[in-house]
Design an enzyme around this catalytic site. Structure first.
Site, PDB file in Angstrom:
ATOM      1  N   TYR A  52       0.820  -1.218   0.000  1.00 29.98           N
ATOM      2  CA  TYR A  52       0.000   0.000   0.000  1.00 29.98           C
ATOM      3  C   TYR A  52       0.853   1.268   0.000  1.00 29.98           C
ATOM      4  CZ  TYR A  52      -4.266  -2.779   0.618  1.00 29.98           C
ATOM      5  OH  TYR A  52      -5.311  -3.657   0.434  1.00 29.98           O
ATOM      6  N   ASN A 115     -13.371  -3.445   2.822  1.00 25.96           N
ATOM      7  CA  ASN A 115     -14.098  -3.632   1.568  1.00 25.96           C
ATOM      8  C   ASN A 115     -13.848  -4.980   0.899  1.00 25.96           C
ATOM      9  OD1 ASN A 115     -11.560  -3.181   0.656  1.00 25.96           O
ATOM     10  ND2 ASN A 115     -12.025  -1.345  -0.541  1.00 25.96           N
ATOM     11  N   HIS A 118      -9.215  -7.372  -2.484  1.00 25.86           N
ATOM     12  CA  HIS A 118      -8.216  -6.643  -3.269  1.00 25.86           C
ATOM     13  C   HIS A 118      -8.055  -7.342  -4.611  1.00 25.86           C
ATOM     14  CE1 HIS A 118      -4.404  -4.789  -4.490  1.00 25.86           C
ATOM     15  NE2 HIS A 118      -4.074  -6.001  -4.889  1.00 25.86           N
TER      16      HIS A 118
HETATM   17  P1  DAT Z   1      -8.558  -0.523  -4.501  1.00 24.35           P
HETATM   18  O1  DAT Z   1      -8.543  -1.457  -3.311  1.00 24.35           O
HETATM   19  O2  DAT Z   1      -9.926  -0.389  -5.094  1.00 24.35           O
HETATM   20  O3  DAT Z   1      -7.505  -0.855  -5.519  1.00 24.35           O
HETATM   21  P2  DAT Z   1      -6.828   1.645  -3.570  1.00 24.35           P
HETATM   22  O4  DAT Z   1      -5.683   0.855  -4.085  1.00 24.35           O
HETATM   23  O5  DAT Z   1      -6.941   3.083  -3.948  1.00 24.35           O
HETATM   24  O6  DAT Z   1      -8.225   0.950  -3.946  1.00 24.35           O
HETATM   25  O7  DAT Z   1      -6.842   1.604  -1.980  1.00 24.35           O
HETATM   26  C1  DAT Z   1      -6.467   0.442  -1.287  1.00 24.35           C
HETATM   27  C2  DAT Z   1      -7.338   0.273  -0.066  1.00 24.35           C
HETATM   28  O8  DAT Z   1      -7.167   1.372   0.827  1.00 24.35           O
HETATM   29  C3  DAT Z   1      -8.833   0.257  -0.370  1.00 24.35           C
HETATM   30  O9  DAT Z   1      -9.257  -1.004  -0.813  1.00 24.35           O
HETATM   31  C4  DAT Z   1      -9.405   0.638   0.938  1.00 24.35           C
HETATM   32  C5  DAT Z   1      -8.412   1.645   1.476  1.00 24.35           C
HETATM   33  N1  DAT Z   1      -8.849   3.010   1.125  1.00 24.35           N
HETATM   34  C6  DAT Z   1      -8.700   3.646  -0.067  1.00 24.35           C
HETATM   35  N2  DAT Z   1      -9.242   4.875  -0.058  1.00 24.35           N
HETATM   36  C7  DAT Z   1      -9.762   5.026   1.194  1.00 24.35           C
HETATM   37  C8  DAT Z   1     -10.470   6.076   1.868  1.00 24.35           C
HETATM   38  N3  DAT Z   1     -10.758   7.235   1.252  1.00 24.35           N
HETATM   39  N4  DAT Z   1     -10.848   5.869   3.155  1.00 24.35           N
HETATM   40  C9  DAT Z   1     -10.550   4.710   3.794  1.00 24.35           C
HETATM   41  N5  DAT Z   1      -9.895   3.669   3.236  1.00 24.35           N
HETATM   42  C10 DAT Z   1      -9.507   3.826   1.962  1.00 24.35           C
HETATM   43 MG    MG Z   2      -5.471  -0.784  -5.375  1.00 24.43          MG
END
Ligand code: DAT
Ligand code: MG
Length: 135
Positions: A52, A115, A118
């Protein structure tokens, strides 16, 4: 038919705690994808900081870390035609309030942070993530 593509999928701690593993895997299989490798893992902070890294400066980053270490995850390699994009479509939007009904997150996620699933967001990231989690 286009060549089979691989993507990295991870069922997150809330998915496992809520007993939704079978439901989510079933949706991936019904779409026609195959699970070609899978393992239960407890993630550590070092691996999560790499996985992350794109979110490291966000205010919610500490919450992601503690949530992702709150229980085991199921890491998987999923294969099939257009698997990277196809799994992202099955998953639904990242933002809880934008995830459409009928998608995994739209049907099951209870917040943006927790959520369920992944999935890699590009073939390049899929390759890197498969290496990261499966060596
Ligand atoms: P994804 O999992 O859809 O690829 P990402 O890579 O942008 O999305 O983010 C990784 C994870 O971080 C996501 O599944 C949940 C958390 N996350 C992202 N944006 C967030 C937010 N605004 N508030 C809280 N958790 C968040
Ligand atoms: Mg992602």
């Amino acid at each position: 038919m286009a060549a089979a593509e691989k993507t990295f999928v991870m069922l997150k701690p809330d998915c496992i705690k809520r007993g939704l593993v079978g439901e989510v895997i079933s949706r991936i299989e019904r779409k026609g994808y195959r699970i070609t490798n899978a393992k239960m893992m407890w993630l550590d902070e070092d691996l999560l900081r790499v996985h992350y890294a794109h979110l490291a400066d966000k205010p919610f980053f500490p919450e992601i870390l503690s949530y992702m270490m709150s229980g085991p995850v199921l890491a998987m390699i999923v294969e099939g035609e257009n698997a990277v994009t196809g799994v992202r479509i099955l998953m639904g939007a990242t933002k809880f309030e934008e995830a459409a009904a009928g998608t995994i997150r739209g049907d099951f996620a209870m917040s943006t942070g927790e959520n369920i699933i992944h999935g890699s967001d590009s073939p390049e990231n899929a390759e890197a993530e498969i290496k990261r989690f499966f060596g």
